[in-house]
Write a protein that holds these residues in place. Structure first.
Motif, PDB file in Angstrom:
ATOM      1  N   LEU A   3       9.966   1.116  -8.051  1.00 28.66           N
ATOM      2  CA  LEU A   3       9.026   2.126  -7.580  1.00 28.66           C
ATOM      3  C   LEU A   3       8.231   1.601  -6.386  1.00 28.66           C
ATOM      4  CD1 LEU A   3       7.518   4.806  -7.853  1.00 28.66           C
ATOM      5  CD2 LEU A   3       6.002   3.697  -9.510  1.00 28.66           C
ATOM      6  N   GLY A   4       7.811   0.333  -6.439  1.00 24.95           N
ATOM      7  CA  GLY A   4       7.065  -0.245  -5.341  1.00 24.95           C
ATOM      8  C   GLY A   4       7.867  -0.250  -4.051  1.00 24.95           C
ATOM      9  N   VAL A  63      -1.484   6.024   0.860  1.00 19.84           N
ATOM     10  CA  VAL A  63      -1.439   6.102  -0.605  1.00 19.84           C
ATOM     11  C   VAL A  63      -0.176   5.425  -1.130  1.00 19.84           C
ATOM     12  CG1 VAL A  63      -1.284   7.664  -2.582  1.00 19.84           C
ATOM     13  CG2 VAL A  63      -2.861   8.177  -0.707  1.00 19.84           C
ATOM     14  N   LEU A  64       0.948   5.691  -0.471  1.00 25.61           N
ATOM     15  CA  LEU A  64       2.205   5.058  -0.878  1.00 25.61           C
ATOM     16  C   LEU A  64       2.146   3.543  -0.676  1.00 25.61           C
ATOM     17  CD1 LEU A  64       4.642   7.685   0.671  1.00 25.61           C
ATOM     18  CD2 LEU A  64       4.239   7.302  -1.768  1.00 25.61           C
ATOM     19  N   GLU A  65       1.528   3.116   0.437  1.00 29.64           N
ATOM     20  CA  GLU A  65       1.367   1.679   0.703  1.00 29.64           C
ATOM     21  C   GLU A  65       0.511   1.028  -0.372  1.00 29.64           C
ATOM     22  OE1 GLU A  65      -0.650  -1.286   4.065  1.00 29.64           O
ATOM     23  OE2 GLU A  65      -0.692   0.889   4.322  1.00 29.64           O
ATOM     24  N   LEU A  66      -0.554   1.712  -0.773  1.00 29.34           N
ATOM     25  CA  LEU A  66      -1.438   1.178  -1.801  1.00 29.34           C
ATOM     26  C   LEU A  66      -0.664   0.948  -3.101  1.00 29.34           C
ATOM     27  CD1 LEU A  66      -5.044   2.366  -2.469  1.00 29.34           C
ATOM     28  CD2 LEU A  66      -3.503   1.954  -4.371  1.00 29.34           C
ATOM     29  N   ILE A  67       0.163   1.931  -3.488  1.00 28.05           N
ATOM     30  CA  ILE A  67       0.972   1.782  -4.705  1.00 28.05           C
ATOM     31  C   ILE A  67       1.914   0.596  -4.560  1.00 28.05           C
ATOM     32  CG2 ILE A  67       2.710   2.887  -6.167  1.00 28.05           C
ATOM     33  CD1 ILE A  67       1.455   5.585  -5.368  1.00 28.05           C
ATOM     34  N   ALA A  68       2.547   0.481  -3.385  1.00 28.11           N
ATOM     35  CA  ALA A  68       3.495  -0.615  -3.162  1.00 28.11           C
ATOM     36  C   ALA A  68       2.803  -1.972  -3.229  1.00 28.11           C
ATOM     37  CB  ALA A  68       4.184  -0.434  -1.808  1.00 28.11           C
ATOM     38  N   LEU A  69       1.593  -2.069  -2.642  1.00 26.71           N
ATOM     39  CA  LEU A  69       0.880  -3.343  -2.620  1.00 26.71           C
ATOM     40  C   LEU A  69       0.417  -3.777  -4.004  1.00 26.71           C
ATOM     41  CD1 LEU A  69      -1.200  -2.869   0.638  1.00 26.71           C
ATOM     42  CD2 LEU A  69       0.440  -4.698   0.215  1.00 26.71           C
ATOM     43  N   ARG A  70       0.293  -2.834  -4.920  1.00 22.94           N
ATOM     44  CA  ARG A  70      -0.092  -3.192  -6.282  1.00 22.94           C
ATOM     45  C   ARG A  70       1.112  -3.559  -7.135  1.00 22.94           C
ATOM     46  NH1 ARG A  70      -5.651  -3.790  -6.260  1.00 22.94           N
ATOM     47  NH2 ARG A  70      -5.784  -3.292  -8.482  1.00 22.94           N
ATOM     48  N   GLY A 123       9.853 -11.472  -5.746  1.00 11.92           N
ATOM     49  CA  GLY A 123       9.357 -11.517  -7.114  1.00 11.92           C
ATOM     50  C   GLY A 123       8.330 -10.430  -7.326  1.00 11.92           C
ATOM     51  N   GLU A 124       7.639 -10.502  -8.438  1.00 11.24           N
ATOM     52  CA  GLU A 124       6.593  -9.533  -8.686  1.00 11.24           C
ATOM     53  C   GLU A 124       5.357  -9.874  -7.858  1.00 11.24           C
ATOM     54  OE1 GLU A 124       5.801  -9.366 -12.825  1.00 11.24           O
ATOM     55  OE2 GLU A 124       7.747  -8.500 -13.343  1.00 11.24           O
ATOM     56  N   GLU A 125       4.484  -8.897  -7.737  1.00 10.40           N
ATOM     57  CA  GLU A 125       3.201  -9.115  -7.062  1.00 10.40           C
ATOM     58  C   GLU A 125       2.480 -10.298  -7.691  1.00 10.40           C
ATOM     59  OE1 GLU A 125      -1.149  -6.876  -7.167  1.00 10.40           O
ATOM     60  OE2 GLU A 125       0.459  -6.475  -8.605  1.00 10.40           O
ATOM     61  N   GLY A 126       1.861 -11.129  -6.851  1.00  6.56           N
ATOM     62  CA  GLY A 126       1.077 -12.232  -7.376  1.00  6.56           C
ATOM     63  C   GLY A 126      -0.084 -11.734  -8.218  1.00  6.56           C
ATOM     64  N   HIS A 127      -0.450 -12.482  -9.255  1.00  3.59           N
ATOM     65  CA  HIS A 127      -1.487 -12.026 -10.182  1.00  3.59           C
ATOM     66  C   HIS A 127      -2.863 -12.594  -9.861  1.00  3.59           C
ATOM     67  CE1 HIS A 127       1.472  -9.997 -12.596  1.00  3.59           C
ATOM     68  NE2 HIS A 127       2.182 -11.112 -12.718  1.00  3.59           N
ATOM     69  N   GLY A 173      -3.425  -5.664   8.839  1.00  5.63           N
ATOM     70  CA  GLY A 173      -3.237  -6.751   7.888  1.00  5.63           C
ATOM     71  C   GLY A 173      -4.435  -6.909   6.972  1.00  5.63           C
ATOM     72  N   VAL A 174      -5.643  -6.717   7.524  1.00  2.00           N
ATOM     73  CA  VAL A 174      -6.857  -6.752   6.700  1.00  2.00           C
ATOM     74  C   VAL A 174      -6.769  -5.695   5.606  1.00  2.00           C
ATOM     75  CG1 VAL A 174      -9.327  -6.206   6.701  1.00  2.00           C
ATOM     76  CG2 VAL A 174      -8.395  -7.750   8.433  1.00  2.00           C
ATOM     77  N   VAL A 175      -6.262  -4.522   5.959  1.00  2.00           N
ATOM     78  CA  VAL A 175      -6.113  -3.452   4.964  1.00  2.00           C
ATOM     79  C   VAL A 175      -5.167  -3.894   3.844  1.00  2.00           C
ATOM     80  CG1 VAL A 175      -5.247  -1.113   4.581  1.00  2.00           C
ATOM     81  CG2 VAL A 175      -6.634  -1.612   6.606  1.00  2.00           C
ATOM     82  N   GLU A 176      -4.038  -4.500   4.215  1.00  2.00           N
ATOM     83  CA  GLU A 176      -3.063  -4.941   3.213  1.00  2.00           C
ATOM     84  C   GLU A 176      -3.683  -5.950   2.248  1.00  2.00           C
ATOM     85  OE1 GLU A 176       0.532  -6.344   5.064  1.00  2.00           O
ATOM     86  OE2 GLU A 176       0.455  -4.769   6.590  1.00  2.00           O
ATOM     87  N   VAL A 177      -4.397  -6.914   2.804  1.00  2.53           N
ATOM     88  CA  VAL A 177      -5.006  -7.942   1.950  1.00  2.53           C
ATOM     89  C   VAL A 177      -6.138  -7.349   1.119  1.00  2.53           C
ATOM     90  CG1 VAL A 177      -6.292 -10.112   1.960  1.00  2.53           C
ATOM     91  CG2 VAL A 177      -4.357  -9.809   3.523  1.00  2.53           C
ATOM     92  N   ALA A 178      -6.959  -6.496   1.739  1.00  3.01           N
ATOM     93  CA  ALA A 178      -8.111  -5.931   1.033  1.00  3.01           C
ATOM     94  C   ALA A 178      -7.678  -5.100  -0.167  1.00  3.01           C
ATOM     95  CB  ALA A 178      -8.947  -5.084   1.997  1.00  3.01           C
ATOM     96  N   VAL A 179      -6.575  -4.379  -0.021  1.00  2.00           N
ATOM     97  CA  VAL A 179      -6.090  -3.581  -1.154  1.00  2.00           C
ATOM     98  C   VAL A 179      -5.816  -4.467  -2.361  1.00  2.00           C
ATOM     99  CG1 VAL A 179      -4.120  -2.219  -1.980  1.00  2.00           C
ATOM    100  CG2 VAL A 179      -5.187  -1.676   0.220  1.00  2.00           C
ATOM    101  N   ARG A 180      -5.254  -5.642  -2.109  1.00  3.66           N
ATOM    102  CA  ARG A 180      -4.953  -6.569  -3.210  1.00  3.66           C
ATOM    103  C   ARG A 180      -6.213  -7.188  -3.807  1.00  3.66           C
ATOM    104  NH1 ARG A 180       0.056  -9.122  -3.259  1.00  3.66           N
ATOM    105  NH2 ARG A 180      -0.894 -10.549  -4.765  1.00  3.66           N
ATOM    106  N   LEU A 181      -7.324  -7.151  -3.080  1.00  3.03           N
ATOM    107  CA  LEU A 181      -8.563  -7.761  -3.558  1.00  3.03           C
ATOM    108  C   LEU A 181      -9.457  -6.774  -4.300  1.00  3.03           C
ATOM    109  CD1 LEU A 181      -9.477  -9.951  -0.443  1.00  3.03           C
ATOM    110  CD2 LEU A 181      -8.439 -10.703  -2.580  1.00  3.03           C
ATOM    111  N   LEU A 182      -9.007  -5.527  -4.419  1.00  2.00           N
ATOM    112  CA  LEU A 182      -9.784  -4.529  -5.138  1.00  2.00           C
ATOM    113  C   LEU A 182      -9.574  -4.708  -6.643  1.00  2.00           C
ATOM    114  CD1 LEU A 182      -9.091  -1.347  -2.967  1.00  2.00           C
ATOM    115  CD2 LEU A 182     -11.073  -2.871  -2.878  1.00  2.00           C
TER     116      LEU A 182
END
Length: 294
Positions: A3-4, A63-70, A123-127, A173-182
């Motif tokens: 799905l990601g 929105v799709l990017e956010l789902i993928a980044l998670r 691999g899977e998203e880092g935890h 790139g800041v957006v990509e990283v920030a999404v993972r920090l939420l």
């Protein structure tokens, strides 16, 4: 993970189509009397219906990017977003009456092949979610990027577009990283997290710098800078601080796939030049002939 990956690729389709629409809108918008980066430029382009439609597609893509980044490592999502240029090239060909040359079709194939390798190796998203220090650092970086962007807007023409494009890529790139920090999406969690503000400032800065670069300089250079900024930096942050990894033993395959996707995207950078040609005109498809947005 499936799905990601689907969401990441669908996001690239949205962003790539939006880019063509925004290219035409940016070129049809008066640049105004100010020099350098002018925040009022965004207000002027908002009067263009193509830009508004592009923004709507950008919203869906985000929105799709956010789902993928998670669900996926940042390096995989970043490479998929670099595929935006492949989408742009294919969409721009019929819409703007451009013709893809054989080497550009090859570049589209290289991007697709690189993404396929990444899909196999990721691999899977880092935890790891990063600490408060990383969240604050990302916010400070976003603020510094905004300030430096205004300075970059006054550089000589030859270097301005590339630097603005790189700044825009770093903003994305800041957006990509920030999404993972939420940590969550409740109002209280978002308001208390510095990454939320970094996401807004980074995204706004990226749009402003990229629109300025597309309107006032060589967009081939700007697009190449953007691809580099939005892929390499966030990928390194994901691996170093957020725990992104490949499947066991497949790290070389992931590196090869990432390199192919980015290299193929850079080879398609001239589609930042998509000209807003008249229907009866025969467009000049040589690089840097008529700057526009990919």
């Amino acid at each position: 993970m499936v799905l990601g990956m689907i969401c990441a690729l669908a996001s690239a389709v949205c962003f790539g189509t939006a880019s063509v629409l925004q290219a035409v809108a940016a070129r049809d918008t008066p640049s105004g009397t100010g020099a350098g980066v002018d925040p009022r430029l965004l207000l002027r382009v908002l009067k263009q219906w193509r830009f508004l439609l592009g923004l709507a597609l950008d919203g869906v893509g985000f929105v799709l990017e956010l789902i993928a980044l998670r669900a996926l490592p940042i390096y995989t999502v970043g490479a998929a977003l670099a595929a935006t240029l492949a989408v742009t090239a294919v969409v721009a060909a019929p819409v703007l009456h451009l013709r893809l040359r054989p080497r550009e079709w090859l570049a589209v194939g290289v991007v697709c092949g690189g993404l396929a390798l990444l899909a196999l190796a990721s691999g899977e998203e880092g935890h790891l979610r990063g600490g408060t220090g990383l969240r604050v650092a990302v916010l400070v970086f976003a603020l510094a990027l905004l300030a430096l962007g205004f300075l970059a807007g006054r550089l000589p023409d030859r270097s301005r577009a590339a630097v603005l494009g790189l700044g825009a890529g770093l903003g994305f790139g800041v957006v990509e990283v920030a999404v993972r920090l939420l940590d969550g999406f409740t109002p209280s969690a978002l308001l208390a997290n510095p990454a939320s503000y970094a996401l807004l400032i980074g995204g706004g800065t990226a749009f402003l710098l990229l629109t300025t670069a597309f309107q006032r300089g060589s967009v081939t250079a700007a697009t190449a800078g953007m691809v580099i900024g939005e892929t390499i930096g966030p990928a390194l942050v994901g691996v170093a601080w957020l725990g992104d990894r490949t499947r066991p033993g497949l790290a070389p395959l992931a590196v090869l796939g990432f390199g192919c996707a980015v290299a193929g995207a850079l080879a398609l950078a001239r589609f930042g030049e998509a000209p807003a040609a008249e229907p009866d005109a025969t467009p000049d498809t040589t690089p840097d002939a008529t700057p526009g947005r990919p």
